[in-house]
Design a protein around this motif. Sequence first.
Motif, mmCIF file in Angstrom:
data_model
loop_
_atom_site.group_PDB
_atom_site.id
_atom_site.type_symbol
_atom_site.label_atom_id
_atom_site.label_comp_id
_atom_site.label_asym_id
_atom_site.label_seq_id
_atom_site.Cartn_x
_atom_site.Cartn_y
_atom_site.Cartn_z
ATOM 1 N N ALA A 91 39.449 8.747 35.130
ATOM 2 C CA ALA A 91 40.853 9.250 35.421
ATOM 3 C C ALA A 91 41.493 9.797 34.279
ATOM 4 O O ALA A 91 42.035 10.853 33.975
ATOM 5 C CB ALA A 91 41.991 7.981 36.062
ATOM 6 N N ARG A 92 41.481 8.992 32.904
ATOM 7 C CA ARG A 92 42.033 9.658 31.636
ATOM 8 C C ARG A 92 41.294 10.745 31.281
ATOM 9 O O ARG A 92 41.956 11.859 30.624
ATOM 10 C CB ARG A 92 41.888 8.514 30.764
ATOM 11 N N ALA A 152 47.893 14.262 35.222
ATOM 12 C CA ALA A 152 48.187 12.736 35.649
ATOM 13 C C ALA A 152 49.148 12.280 34.724
ATOM 14 O O ALA A 152 49.145 12.071 33.445
ATOM 15 C CB ALA A 152 46.856 11.951 35.840
ATOM 16 N N THR A 153 50.114 11.359 35.241
ATOM 17 C CA THR A 153 50.930 10.874 34.438
ATOM 18 C C THR A 153 50.994 9.096 34.612
ATOM 19 O O THR A 153 51.706 8.247 33.777
ATOM 20 C CB THR A 153 52.361 11.075 34.990
ATOM 21 N N ARG A 154 50.361 8.757 35.638
ATOM 22 C CA ARG A 154 50.080 7.414 36.048
ATOM 23 C C ARG A 154 48.788 6.842 36.587
ATOM 24 O O ARG A 154 48.094 7.781 37.395
ATOM 25 C CB ARG A 154 51.283 6.787 36.928
ATOM 26 N N ILE A 155 48.199 5.557 36.183
ATOM 27 C CA ILE A 155 46.932 5.225 36.864
ATOM 28 C C ILE A 155 47.163 3.859 37.313
ATOM 29 O O ILE A 155 47.551 3.070 36.449
ATOM 30 C CB ILE A 155 45.701 5.295 35.626
ATOM 31 N N GLU A 156 47.161 3.604 38.466
ATOM 32 C CA GLU A 156 47.348 2.331 39.206
ATOM 33 C C GLU A 156 46.119 1.638 39.384
ATOM 34 O O GLU A 156 45.116 2.063 39.824
ATOM 35 C CB GLU A 156 48.192 2.451 40.224
ATOM 36 N N VAL A 157 46.007 0.374 38.890
ATOM 37 C CA VAL A 157 44.638 -0.526 38.983
ATOM 38 C C VAL A 157 45.284 -1.738 39.750
ATOM 39 O O VAL A 157 45.958 -2.608 39.239
ATOM 40 C CB VAL A 157 44.109 -0.851 37.636
ATOM 41 N N ARG A 177 38.627 -6.926 46.041
ATOM 42 C CA ARG A 177 38.974 -5.581 46.206
ATOM 43 C C ARG A 177 39.461 -5.071 45.016
ATOM 44 O O ARG A 177 40.545 -5.497 44.424
ATOM 45 C CB ARG A 177 39.599 -5.149 47.482
ATOM 46 N N LEU A 178 39.141 -3.675 44.568
ATOM 47 C CA LEU A 178 39.576 -3.250 43.514
ATOM 48 C C LEU A 178 40.067 -1.843 43.945
ATOM 49 O O LEU A 178 39.303 -1.012 44.746
ATOM 50 C CB LEU A 178 38.576 -3.037 42.319
ATOM 51 N N ARG A 179 41.016 -1.081 43.423
ATOM 52 C CA ARG A 179 41.645 0.072 43.678
ATOM 53 C C ARG A 179 42.114 0.725 42.641
ATOM 54 O O ARG A 179 43.110 0.299 42.168
ATOM 55 C CB ARG A 179 42.521 0.058 45.068
ATOM 56 N N VAL A 180 41.599 1.699 42.131
ATOM 57 C CA VAL A 180 42.050 2.383 40.798
ATOM 58 C C VAL A 180 42.294 3.923 41.574
ATOM 59 O O VAL A 180 41.492 4.881 42.018
ATOM 60 C CB VAL A 180 40.904 2.500 40.063
ATOM 61 N N SER A 181 43.683 4.376 41.318
ATOM 62 C CA SER A 181 44.213 5.691 41.886
ATOM 63 C C SER A 181 45.130 6.239 40.861
ATOM 64 O O SER A 181 45.605 5.533 39.656
ATOM 65 C CB SER A 181 45.010 5.473 42.915
ATOM 66 N N ASP A 182 45.095 7.665 40.690
ATOM 67 C CA ASP A 182 45.955 8.320 39.701
ATOM 68 C C ASP A 182 46.608 9.386 40.449
ATOM 69 O O ASP A 182 46.239 9.535 41.678
ATOM 70 C CB ASP A 182 45.029 8.949 38.648
#
Length: 378
Positions: A297-298, A304-309, A319-324
């Motif tokens: 994502a980086r 992108a201004t935000r990455i949520e883990v 469960r893992l969720r990584v979104s930007d």
Amino acid sequence: MRELLHSVWAEPRAPSPPVRSWRDWVLVGVVVPLAILEGLLRPDLVAPVYSTVITLALVSTLLWRRTRPLLMVAIVFTVTGVAPLFVGHEPELVTMVYVLILPYALFRWGSGQQAAAGAALILAKIGLSAAFGHLGLADALVGLVVMFAAFALATAFRYRARLLARGLDQAKLLERERLARDLHDTVAHHVSAMAIRAQAGIAVAQARPDAAVDALRVIEAEAARALAEMRAMVRVLRRAEPADLAPNPSIPDIARLAGWSPPGPVVDVELLGDLDDIPATVGTAVYRLAQESVTNARRHARHATRIEVRVAADAGSVRLRVSDDGDTGSTRPAGAGGFGIVGMTERAGLLGGTCEAGPDAGRGWTVAVALPRTPTAA
């Protein structure tokens, strides 16, 4: 049936037969005095000299039974088949039982053609001895049973060794795949961070020299960590030093991914649910998957201004969720060299889980991973 016979006939020699060792010399050293003592002490022998000489003359074939199995079988069974034609009976020493090692070695180490030729020679010798009256019918039947037992035992050990070798090759392959994933997930992570920092430093070098210096410091730190991890892997591979016994990263370590690294997006980490007693393999996999997703994502999420883990665990799964919130106008690469998502999918699949990655409906990109709390082989 024809295919079976053809496969047996085309069977190659067993690889890497053991060379002569001290055990072979010990075996010969035991057989020789036993044969001499038996020839001297048994009063019921009809021709003790003949039996002793034959037994001693053939004992040296034990030394080449693995490297030249067919030749040794041919020598022993030809001599023991021809000699009774002149003497009138088979060698009488019980010590002669050592010849059973030769047909075993033939089927254990020889090729399919050698085994077939040797078996034909052995059976012909038994049949001719029975036909000329040198062996009784009962003795001939016992000889056949014993020979087939030696053939079967050798074949069983041969294919058991083959299965073990295949298992070892499979283990090596899996280990290479694991090392490839670890290299990608750790070293490539640091290299990606250095590339991002270098781009940022170049962008602000003229306007803000102090920011460029800060970027160089981060690059130096990331390079040192990458070099240390690469050296650790090389030491383990070359067995120059014992493996690093430090614990592998786990789910709580994901919190270290949080923060803001200008000019990159903010990384927000949230851990939910019952995170206690999660197996180490699952915890390490979740950390590596989160690390790789954040790195991608980086590097690839434009604007992108935000990455949520988010990591959520319950009684049955993690469960893992990584979104930007980056731009989804163009398809993103699958990671450095195109192996990022492939490696993530393989890592999740090995634990019986799933990994899905793709653009969101509006804006951004999401990686969703589901792993069973108790890993299962996929």
